[in-house]
Design a protein around this motif. Structure first.
Motif, PDB file in Angstrom:
ATOM      1  N   HIS A 145     -27.024  11.550 -30.040  1.00 32.40           N
ATOM      2  CA  HIS A 145     -26.060  11.026 -31.006  1.00 32.40           C
ATOM      3  C   HIS A 145     -25.025  10.177 -30.290  1.00 32.40           C
ATOM      4  O   HIS A 145     -24.390  10.631 -29.341  1.00 32.40           O
ATOM      5  CB  HIS A 145     -25.345  12.184 -31.719  1.00 32.40           C
ATOM      6  CG  HIS A 145     -26.227  13.002 -32.600  1.00 32.40           C
ATOM      7  ND1 HIS A 145     -25.961  13.229 -33.933  1.00 32.40           N
ATOM      8  CD2 HIS A 145     -27.384  13.660 -32.342  1.00 32.40           C
ATOM      9  CE1 HIS A 145     -26.903  13.991 -34.451  1.00 32.40           C
ATOM     10  NE2 HIS A 145     -27.787  14.268 -33.505  1.00 32.40           N
ATOM     11  N   ILE A 161     -27.585   7.876 -34.541  1.00 33.79           N
ATOM     12  CA  ILE A 161     -28.581   8.755 -33.929  1.00 33.79           C
ATOM     13  C   ILE A 161     -29.730   7.924 -33.386  1.00 33.79           C
ATOM     14  O   ILE A 161     -30.218   7.009 -34.055  1.00 33.79           O
ATOM     15  CB  ILE A 161     -29.120   9.771 -34.964  1.00 33.79           C
ATOM     16  CG1 ILE A 161     -27.955  10.562 -35.579  1.00 33.79           C
ATOM     17  CG2 ILE A 161     -30.122  10.719 -34.324  1.00 33.79           C
ATOM     18  CD1 ILE A 161     -28.377  11.437 -36.741  1.00 33.79           C
ATOM     19  N   ASN A 167     -21.709   8.566 -34.731  1.00 29.71           N
ATOM     20  CA  ASN A 167     -22.487   8.810 -35.950  1.00 29.71           C
ATOM     21  C   ASN A 167     -23.892   8.225 -35.882  1.00 29.71           C
ATOM     22  O   ASN A 167     -24.715   8.473 -36.768  1.00 29.71           O
ATOM     23  CB  ASN A 167     -21.767   8.223 -37.172  1.00 29.71           C
ATOM     24  CG  ASN A 167     -20.446   8.901 -37.442  1.00 29.71           C
ATOM     25  OD1 ASN A 167     -20.287  10.087 -37.169  1.00 29.71           O
ATOM     26  ND2 ASN A 167     -19.478   8.151 -37.965  1.00 29.71           N
ATOM     27  N   THR A 198     -25.881   5.421 -39.725  1.00 25.60           N
ATOM     28  CA  THR A 198     -26.405   6.275 -38.646  1.00 25.60           C
ATOM     29  C   THR A 198     -27.472   5.565 -37.830  1.00 25.60           C
ATOM     30  O   THR A 198     -28.164   6.196 -37.032  1.00 25.60           O
ATOM     31  CB  THR A 198     -27.010   7.562 -39.236  1.00 25.60           C
ATOM     32  OG1 THR A 198     -28.071   7.213 -40.137  1.00 25.60           O
ATOM     33  CG2 THR A 198     -25.961   8.370 -39.988  1.00 25.60           C
ATOM     34  N   THR A 207     -25.764  15.494 -27.344  1.00 32.03           N
ATOM     35  CA  THR A 207     -27.198  15.780 -27.347  1.00 32.03           C
ATOM     36  C   THR A 207     -27.487  17.062 -28.123  1.00 32.03           C
ATOM     37  O   THR A 207     -26.714  18.019 -28.066  1.00 32.03           O
ATOM     38  CB  THR A 207     -27.729  15.937 -25.910  1.00 32.03           C
ATOM     39  OG1 THR A 207     -26.974  16.943 -25.240  1.00 32.03           O
ATOM     40  CG2 THR A 207     -27.599  14.636 -25.148  1.00 32.03           C
ATOM     41  N   LYS A 208     -28.611  17.040 -28.837  1.00 29.77           N
ATOM     42  CA  LYS A 208     -29.078  18.214 -29.559  1.00 29.77           C
ATOM     43  C   LYS A 208     -30.577  18.369 -29.298  1.00 29.77           C
ATOM     44  O   LYS A 208     -31.273  17.373 -29.074  1.00 29.77           O
ATOM     45  CB  LYS A 208     -28.829  18.077 -31.065  1.00 29.77           C
ATOM     46  CG  LYS A 208     -27.364  18.053 -31.459  1.00 29.77           C
ATOM     47  CD  LYS A 208     -27.207  17.994 -32.969  1.00 29.77           C
ATOM     48  CE  LYS A 208     -25.739  18.001 -33.369  1.00 29.77           C
ATOM     49  NZ  LYS A 208     -25.568  17.992 -34.852  1.00 29.77           N
ATOM     50  N   GLU A 220     -32.521  14.991 -29.263  1.00 34.93           N
ATOM     51  CA  GLU A 220     -31.948  14.029 -30.213  1.00 34.93           C
ATOM     52  C   GLU A 220     -30.592  13.605 -29.670  1.00 34.93           C
ATOM     53  O   GLU A 220     -29.743  14.450 -29.369  1.00 34.93           O
ATOM     54  CB  GLU A 220     -31.802  14.669 -31.597  1.00 34.93           C
ATOM     55  CG  GLU A 220     -31.304  13.700 -32.665  1.00 34.93           C
ATOM     56  CD  GLU A 220     -31.282  14.332 -34.048  1.00 34.93           C
ATOM     57  OE1 GLU A 220     -32.304  14.268 -34.753  1.00 34.93           O
ATOM     58  OE2 GLU A 220     -30.230  14.911 -34.412  1.00 34.93           O
ATOM     59  N   ASN A 266     -29.260   0.371 -31.611  1.00 37.98           N
ATOM     60  CA  ASN A 266     -30.162   1.533 -31.603  1.00 37.98           C
ATOM     61  C   ASN A 266     -31.576   1.123 -31.227  1.00 37.98           C
ATOM     62  O   ASN A 266     -32.146   1.587 -30.250  1.00 37.98           O
ATOM     63  CB  ASN A 266     -30.146   2.210 -32.972  1.00 37.98           C
ATOM     64  CG  ASN A 266     -30.843   3.557 -32.971  1.00 37.98           C
ATOM     65  OD1 ASN A 266     -31.837   3.742 -32.286  1.00 37.98           O
ATOM     66  ND2 ASN A 266     -30.313   4.494 -33.731  1.00 37.98           N
TER      67      ASN A 266
END
Length: 291
Positions: free
Chosen positions: A274, A279, A277, A150, A248-249, A272, A191
């Protein structure tokens, strides 16, 4: 007589078609893969025949061409006087050079150097030309790109084309082209070093009504957009490269907390992001949406 002329004309057409088809095949042929023993001599492969050429993420900042791609790391390929130091050893006397072994002899012969061998000194002219040779990566075909847990993405082993040039400079010509294998890379640092730099904080995003970020409006209407057109192009190219979906969350806390659903509230929310998988390493403080 007319039948004979017609037959000859048809045979001529068949002959022309055959030649044209052969030419197309020849033009479309790929560069041969370099022999594993030669790749070992050049230290592009290790003693077990495994590639040492890594793959890395490359960012193009050229205006109008902003994008990301996976390329071969050429640090082991562009070594100065690579072919002389790896393929030649001292010959019959100081200042004389012969091939390191039979594989080096065959390879140098394939490059057009036939004055010497592993048992005979090369001419001064050939040694000078071998010393001037350089190699450069001209194209890369990355392996399959997948999420690595992740936190990052990884790329499996791929290939690249290396052109051996007769010298450095714009007027250099290709002596020979080869395909070589590239090593897999489980840590592209997408990331940490890429996504976070594209979207540093809320100022890097378009948190506006038109993007669906508004108090009392459905969170499902939110569209992830970046303020900078240049970064947006790079971001879009990265998503295409990774072949992944972006979701998006929103949460009510910078860590942990409860996911916010339904409509945007009057309280602070944290975004957050994504990438499949993977993040984004930290949530983005978005303050309170406009009323």
């Amino acid at each position: 007589m007319r039948s004979m002329k017609t037959l000859l004309r048809l045979l001529g057409a068949v002959s022309l078609t055959t030649v044209a088809a052969s030419s197309v095949v020849a033009c479309g042929s790929k560069s041969p893969e370099i022999h594993v023993d030669v790749a070992k001599l050049l230290e592009w492969y290790d003693a077990n025949g495994k590639s040492k050429i890594n793959q890395k993420l490359n960012k193009n900042d050229t205006t109008g061409k902003e994008n990301y791609s996976i390329i071969a790391d050429d640090s082991l390929i562009k070594t100065a006087e690579l072919f002389k130091t790896k393929l030649l050893i001292q010959g019959s006397a100081a200042g004389k050079f012969k091939a390191k072994n039979t594989e080096a002899t065959k390879f140098l012969s394939d490059l057009g150097f036939n004055s010497g061998s592993d048992s005979k000194d090369y001419s001064i002219d050939d040694v000078t030309k071998i010393t001037a040779l350089i190699a450069k990566v001209t194209s890369s075909t990355p392996g399959k790109i997948e999420a690595n847990g992740t936190t990052d993405f990884k790329v499996s082993d791929g290939t690249c084309q290396v052109d051996i040039m007769n010298k450095a400079g714009n007027d250099a010509t290709v002596v020979k082209s080869y395909t070589i294998k590239t090593l897999k890379n489980d840590a592209l640092n997408i990331n940490a070093s890429v996504i976070t730099n594209l979207i540093v904080n809320k100022d890097g995003l378009k948190l506006t009504d038109s993007e669906g970020f508004k108090q009392g409006q459905p969170i499902s209407n939110f569209k992830l957009k970046i303020n900078s057109d240049k970064k947006q192009k790079q971001f879009d190219s990265l998503i295409t490269l990774l072949n992944t979906n972006v979701n998006t969350k929103f949460f009510n806390a910078v860590t942990g907390g409860t996911e916010v659903t339904g409509n945007f509230p009057t309280t602070k929310v944290f975004l957050e992001i994504h990438f499949g998988n993977v993040i984004l390493s930290s949530r983005i403080d978005c303050d309170v949406p406009n009323a």
